[in-house]
Scaffold this motif. Sequence first.
Motif, mmCIF file in Angstrom:
data_model
loop_
_atom_site.group_PDB
_atom_site.id
_atom_site.type_symbol
_atom_site.label_atom_id
_atom_site.label_comp_id
_atom_site.label_asym_id
_atom_site.label_seq_id
_atom_site.Cartn_x
_atom_site.Cartn_y
_atom_site.Cartn_z
ATOM 1 N N MET A 1 157.183 136.101 8.575
ATOM 2 C CA MET A 1 155.931 136.623 8.042
ATOM 3 C C MET A 1 156.201 137.357 6.737
ATOM 4 O O MET A 1 157.182 138.083 6.614
ATOM 5 C CB MET A 1 155.272 137.586 9.035
ATOM 6 N N LYS A 2 155.323 137.142 5.783
ATOM 7 C CA LYS A 2 155.397 137.821 4.487
ATOM 8 C C LYS A 2 154.040 138.437 4.196
ATOM 9 O O LYS A 2 153.014 137.769 4.326
ATOM 10 C CB LYS A 2 155.767 136.820 3.392
ATOM 11 N N VAL A 3 154.041 139.720 3.824
ATOM 12 C CA VAL A 3 152.807 140.376 3.404
ATOM 13 C C VAL A 3 152.947 140.771 1.943
ATOM 14 O O VAL A 3 154.029 141.125 1.487
ATOM 15 C CB VAL A 3 152.458 141.615 4.270
ATOM 16 N N ILE A 4 151.832 140.682 1.219
ATOM 17 C CA ILE A 4 151.816 141.074 -0.187
ATOM 18 C C ILE A 4 150.692 142.088 -0.378
ATOM 19 O O ILE A 4 149.540 141.832 -0.024
ATOM 20 C CB ILE A 4 151.613 139.857 -1.118
ATOM 21 N N TYR A 5 151.084 143.251 -0.907
ATOM 22 C CA TYR A 5 150.111 144.305 -1.195
ATOM 23 C C TYR A 5 149.254 143.910 -2.395
ATOM 24 O O TYR A 5 149.608 143.005 -3.150
ATOM 25 C CB TYR A 5 150.840 145.614 -1.511
ATOM 26 N N ASP A 6 148.168 144.643 -2.605
ATOM 27 C CA ASP A 6 147.291 144.332 -3.734
ATOM 28 C C ASP A 6 147.954 144.609 -5.082
ATOM 29 O O ASP A 6 147.497 144.130 -6.109
ATOM 30 C CB ASP A 6 145.946 145.046 -3.610
ATOM 31 N N SER B 1 142.521 145.553 11.389
ATOM 32 C CA SER B 1 143.404 144.626 12.094
ATOM 33 C C SER B 1 142.933 143.197 11.864
ATOM 34 O O SER B 1 141.777 142.959 11.492
ATOM 35 C CB SER B 1 143.453 144.936 13.588
ATOM 36 N N PHE B 2 143.848 142.267 12.079
ATOM 37 C CA PHE B 2 143.572 140.845 11.895
ATOM 38 C C PHE B 2 144.187 140.095 13.069
ATOM 39 O O PHE B 2 145.376 140.272 13.365
ATOM 40 C CB PHE B 2 144.190 140.369 10.569
ATOM 41 N N ASP B 3 143.374 139.304 13.763
ATOM 42 C CA ASP B 3 143.853 138.511 14.898
ATOM 43 C C ASP B 3 144.232 137.124 14.402
ATOM 44 O O ASP B 3 143.395 136.421 13.835
ATOM 45 C CB ASP B 3 142.782 138.397 15.973
ATOM 46 N N LYS C 1 146.831 142.023 0.445
ATOM 47 C CA LYS C 1 146.064 140.950 -0.194
ATOM 48 C C LYS C 1 146.377 139.586 0.401
ATOM 49 O O LYS C 1 145.516 138.716 0.461
ATOM 50 C CB LYS C 1 146.347 140.946 -1.697
ATOM 51 N N HIS C 2 147.621 139.390 0.830
ATOM 52 C CA HIS C 2 148.043 138.101 1.385
ATOM 53 C C HIS C 2 148.940 138.318 2.599
ATOM 54 O O HIS C 2 149.755 139.242 2.606
ATOM 55 C CB HIS C 2 148.836 137.275 0.365
ATOM 56 N N ILE C 3 148.797 137.434 3.588
ATOM 57 C CA ILE C 3 149.710 137.388 4.725
ATOM 58 C C ILE C 3 150.062 135.921 4.949
ATOM 59 O O ILE C 3 149.174 135.089 5.119
ATOM 60 C CB ILE C 3 149.094 137.980 6.006
ATOM 61 N N ASP D 1 147.991 131.258 2.995
ATOM 62 C CA ASP D 1 147.639 132.647 3.255
ATOM 63 C C ASP D 1 146.645 132.688 4.417
ATOM 64 O O ASP D 1 145.558 132.120 4.323
ATOM 65 C CB ASP D 1 147.022 133.245 1.993
ATOM 66 N N VAL D 2 147.015 133.354 5.527
ATOM 67 C CA VAL D 2 146.141 133.372 6.702
ATOM 68 C C VAL D 2 144.891 134.232 6.485
ATOM 69 O O VAL D 2 143.909 134.072 7.194
ATOM 70 C CB VAL D 2 146.884 133.811 7.988
ATOM 71 N N LEU D 3 144.928 135.134 5.506
ATOM 72 C CA LEU D 3 143.755 135.949 5.209
ATOM 73 C C LEU D 3 142.719 135.183 4.389
ATOM 74 O O LEU D 3 141.567 135.590 4.314
ATOM 75 C CB LEU D 3 144.150 137.217 4.437
ATOM 76 N N GLY D 4 143.152 134.103 3.756
ATOM 77 C CA GLY D 4 142.232 133.369 2.895
ATOM 78 C C GLY D 4 141.863 134.220 1.700
ATOM 79 O O GLY D 4 142.723 134.730 1.002
ATOM 80 N N ARG D 5 140.583 134.427 1.486
ATOM 81 C CA ARG D 5 140.118 135.232 0.351
ATOM 82 C C ARG D 5 139.897 136.687 0.737
ATOM 83 O O ARG D 5 139.494 137.494 -0.096
ATOM 84 C CB ARG D 5 138.827 134.644 -0.200
ATOM 85 N N ASP D 6 140.116 137.038 1.987
ATOM 86 C CA ASP D 6 139.891 138.403 2.454
ATOM 87 C C ASP D 6 141.062 139.306 2.090
ATOM 88 O O ASP D 6 142.137 138.853 1.721
ATOM 89 C CB ASP D 6 139.700 138.424 3.967
ATOM 90 N N VAL D 7 140.850 140.599 2.235
ATOM 91 C CA VAL D 7 141.883 141.622 2.076
ATOM 92 C C VAL D 7 141.894 142.420 3.368
ATOM 93 O O VAL D 7 140.846 142.724 3.931
ATOM 94 C CB VAL D 7 141.578 142.545 0.870
ATOM 95 N N LEU D 8 143.091 142.748 3.860
ATOM 96 C CA LEU D 8 143.210 143.564 5.065
ATOM 97 C C LEU D 8 143.403 145.013 4.631
ATOM 98 O O LEU D 8 144.477 145.413 4.185
ATOM 99 C CB LEU D 8 144.382 143.082 5.927
#
Length: 122
Positions: free
Chosen positions: A83-88, A67-69, A40-42, A55-62
């Motif tokens: 780097m920190k990632v947060i799951y949904d 993949s995300f460039d 949900k967040h990176i 959050d580099v994803l903004g409102r998107d979900v990966l």
Amino acid sequence: MKSIIVKGAAAVAAMFLFHGIAQAGQQDFTILNKTGYPLKHIYVSESDNEKWDEDVLGRDVLEDGESFDLSFGKAEKTCKWDMKVIYDDGESAIWQDLNLCKISKLTLRWNKNTGVTSANIE
């Protein structure tokens, strides 16, 4: 006349291609989600920063398998990033001191036996 238009279009396309290359930061990298779950967040911040940047994803979900460039400005000189990632579901994983000047791709995987998210660095 047709060949002049084609040559002109090719020259313009080449100019944009070289302009894009010149603007790319040496820290640019790709994140590949192979965890089996949506992210949900990176967050990516300089290693010496005490707070996370946006959050580099903004409102998107990966989603899993996507993949995300992530691109940096040409003027950016810092190589060490966290780097920190947060799951949904709210769970998270953190990596510190990633040398993004030497990394082109991070493949994230979650091990259900250990409950640990790992990053394969390329």
